[in-house]
Design a protein around this motif. Structure first.
Motif, PDB file in Angstrom:
ATOM      1  N   VAL A 143      14.845  -9.745  -8.704  1.00  0.00           N
ATOM      2  CA  VAL A 143      13.827  -8.747  -9.039  1.00  0.00           C
ATOM      3  C   VAL A 143      14.269  -7.363  -8.560  1.00  0.00           C
ATOM      4  N   ALA A 144      14.760  -7.294  -7.332  1.00  0.00           N
ATOM      5  CA  ALA A 144      15.236  -6.016  -6.799  1.00  0.00           C
ATOM      6  C   ALA A 144      16.435  -5.511  -7.591  1.00  0.00           C
ATOM      7  N   THR A 145      17.339  -6.414  -7.954  1.00  0.00           N
ATOM      8  CA  THR A 145      18.493  -6.030  -8.760  1.00  0.00           C
ATOM      9  C   THR A 145      18.062  -5.483 -10.112  1.00  0.00           C
TER      10      THR A 145
ATOM     11  N   ALA B 281      11.530   1.241  -4.749  1.00  0.00           N
ATOM     12  CA  ALA B 281      10.755   0.048  -5.105  1.00  0.00           C
ATOM     13  C   ALA B 281      11.519  -1.217  -4.735  1.00  0.00           C
ATOM     14  N   ALA B 282      12.821  -1.209  -4.973  1.00  0.00           N
ATOM     15  CA  ALA B 282      13.645  -2.366  -4.639  1.00  0.00           C
ATOM     16  C   ALA B 282      13.672  -2.596  -3.132  1.00  0.00           C
ATOM     17  N   LEU B 283      13.779  -1.525  -2.372  1.00  0.00           N
ATOM     18  CA  LEU B 283      13.808  -1.627  -0.913  1.00  0.00           C
ATOM     19  C   LEU B 283      12.488  -2.185  -0.387  1.00  0.00           C
ATOM     20  N   ALA B 284      11.371  -1.674  -0.910  1.00  0.00           N
ATOM     21  CA  ALA B 284      10.056  -2.149  -0.460  1.00  0.00           C
ATOM     22  C   ALA B 284       9.885  -3.625  -0.777  1.00  0.00           C
ATOM     23  N   TYR B 285      10.322  -4.024  -1.957  1.00  0.00           N
ATOM     24  CA  TYR B 285      10.238  -5.432  -2.357  1.00  0.00           C
ATOM     25  C   TYR B 285      11.093  -6.303  -1.433  1.00  0.00           C
ATOM     26  N   ARG B 286      12.333  -5.889  -1.208  1.00  0.00           N
ATOM     27  CA  ARG B 286      13.232  -6.685  -0.350  1.00  0.00           C
ATOM     28  C   ARG B 286      12.668  -6.821   1.064  1.00  0.00           C
TER      29      ARG B 286
ATOM     30  N   GLY C 247      -1.924 -16.553 -11.602  1.00  0.00           N
ATOM     31  CA  GLY C 247      -0.657 -16.733 -12.307  1.00  0.00           C
ATOM     32  C   GLY C 247       0.123 -15.462 -12.515  1.00  0.00           C
ATOM     33  N   ASP C 248      -0.566 -14.328 -12.677  1.00  0.00           N
ATOM     34  CA  ASP C 248       0.142 -13.063 -12.872  1.00  0.00           C
ATOM     35  C   ASP C 248       0.970 -12.686 -11.653  1.00  0.00           C
ATOM     36  N   LEU C 249       0.588 -13.198 -10.496  1.00  0.00           N
ATOM     37  CA  LEU C 249       1.308 -12.888  -9.256  1.00  0.00           C
ATOM     38  C   LEU C 249       2.419 -13.890  -8.963  1.00  0.00           C
TER      39      LEU C 249
ATOM     40  N   PRO D 101       7.846  -7.351  -9.444  1.00  0.00           N
ATOM     41  CA  PRO D 101       7.606  -7.029  -8.031  1.00  0.00           C
ATOM     42  C   PRO D 101       6.376  -7.693  -7.436  1.00  0.00           C
ATOM     43  N   ARG D 102       5.345  -7.953  -8.260  1.00  0.00           N
ATOM     44  CA  ARG D 102       4.124  -8.532  -7.706  1.00  0.00           C
ATOM     45  C   ARG D 102       4.290  -9.996  -7.295  1.00  0.00           C
ATOM     46  N   ILE D 103       5.427 -10.591  -7.591  1.00  0.00           N
ATOM     47  CA  ILE D 103       5.642 -11.965  -7.132  1.00  0.00           C
ATOM     48  C   ILE D 103       5.683 -12.010  -5.602  1.00  0.00           C
ATOM     49  N   ALA D 104       5.950 -10.877  -4.973  1.00  0.00           N
ATOM     50  CA  ALA D 104       5.894 -10.816  -3.507  1.00  0.00           C
ATOM     51  C   ALA D 104       4.462 -11.050  -3.024  1.00  0.00           C
ATOM     52  N   GLN D 105       3.478 -10.568  -3.784  1.00  0.00           N
ATOM     53  CA  GLN D 105       2.070 -10.806  -3.433  1.00  0.00           C
ATOM     54  C   GLN D 105       1.717 -12.282  -3.626  1.00  0.00           C
ATOM     55  N   GLY D 106       2.201 -12.851  -4.740  1.00  0.00           N
ATOM     56  CA  GLY D 106       1.971 -14.270  -4.970  1.00  0.00           C
ATOM     57  C   GLY D 106       2.611 -15.119  -3.892  1.00  0.00           C
ATOM     58  N   ALA D 107       3.802 -14.711  -3.449  1.00  0.00           N
ATOM     59  CA  ALA D 107       4.494 -15.445  -2.392  1.00  0.00           C
ATOM     60  C   ALA D 107       3.695 -15.403  -1.096  1.00  0.00           C
TER      61      ALA D 107
END
Length: 313
Positions: free
Chosen positions: A144-146, A164-169, A280-282, A288-294
């Motif tokens: 996702v970050a890539t 955004a990539a840094l915040a996600y990582r 499911g959207d997360l 990037p929102r998969i981090a919220q789902g995680a």
């Protein structure tokens, strides 16, 4: 070569080089190009940062906005509903049926395609438009970050994309540090119940399960989303059963999507009340929102651990 001719040639080369340098300095058109490798392994090259972009997947729409290219989005498919401003972007069909005339009329200079989610026949017809295609299909959490940084390069929004990539990582790293080494929880992830389907170890959701210290009990199956029997789940006896819902479900509320498992109280997940549903959207969109789902899944698995401990006591 005669001396005068050599001097003349050298002078012309020097002038051409100076002209190119001047073009770069003033921001005018020049021969420089930008490129990025997509998730199909193809190099996408543009003469200049994309200004008119079409997204053919909701997850791609989220990636484009997060990378700083939302203002350049001129078309998107159905269900591209996040962020909220994406809902006003003109629609060009859905993931299975594109409006090719509409796409061509919007004059995009970049189309972001869902590699395996969009119909191959439609993709073949897109190629006939001779518009650069960037195939997006992140498979792992780190992808996702890539994807953000690669899209940022093509959009000319490298700074926003990098942030955004840094915040996600950072978020993913924090979750991994906090949860990955905790007591393992055997997890069955239900994609669908008729027929019964799950995910194997190559799916991004399996990455999320591992991030949270869980173990996907069907990681070794094939293909990516295999079909299986109820008996296989009973034999695996998972500690937690998880599924995706259309909206977030409170952890202690009844879960209609998983209610059928209550017929087998001998399963640990059922006996301990570890039936969880996550928006499911997360969780299913590789953005990037998969981090919220995680984060939500990690909390659910921690809840399963506490119930396991209370049962043991």
């Amino acid at each position: 070569m005669a001396r005068d001719a050599w001097i003349g040639l050298s002078t012309r080369i020097f002038v051409a080089a100076c002209t190119a340098c001047a073009a770069l300095a003033t921001g005018t058109a020049c021969a420089a190009t930008i490129s990025a490798v997509d998730d199909a392994g193809e190099t996408v090259t543009l003469a200049a940062p994309a200004q008119r972009v079409i997204s053919l997947s909701p997850h791609a729409t989220e990636l484009i906005y997060a990378a700083g290219g939302g203002a350049k989005l001129v078309g998107a498919v159905a269900y591209s509903d996040y962020p909220p401003q994406a809902q006003s972007v003109p629609r060009v069909g859905d993931n299975r049926a594109f409006d090719l005339e509409r796409i061509a009329a919007l004059k995009p200079d970049l189309i972001v395609v869902w590699r395996h989610g969009n119909a191959q026949q439609q993709i073949d017809r897109l190629r006939e438009l001779h518009i650069p295609l960037f195939f997006s299909e992140p498979h792992r959490l780190d992808d996702v970050a890539t994807s953000l940084t690669r899209l940022g390069a093509l959009l000319g929004t490298q700074k926003t994309a990098a942030q955004a990539a840094l915040a996600y990582r950072r978020t993913i790293a924090q979750l991994r540090t906090r949860y990955s080494l905790r007591a393992p929880v055997k997890v069955f992830y239900e994609v669908w119940d008729r027929p019964l389907m799950t995910i194997n170890g190559e799916h991004m959701i399996s990455d999320v399960i591992a991030l949270c210290g869980g173990r996907n009990v069907f990681a070794a199956l094939r293909p990516l989303v295999p079909t299986l029997s109820t008996e296989a789940v009973l034999a695996a006896n998972p500690d937690a059963i998880i599924t995706a819902s259309q909206g977030a479900t409170a952890p202690d509320q009844p879960l209609p999507a998983l209610a059928h498992w209550r017929a087998w109280p001998q399963v640990q997940a059922v006996a301990r009340g570890n039936l969880f549903s996550i928006d499911g959207d997360l969780l299913t969109r590789p953005g990037p929102r998969i981090a919220q789902g995680a984060a939500q899944l990690c909390e659910d698995l921690d809840r399963a651990r506490s119930r396991d401990a209370s049962t043991a006591n």
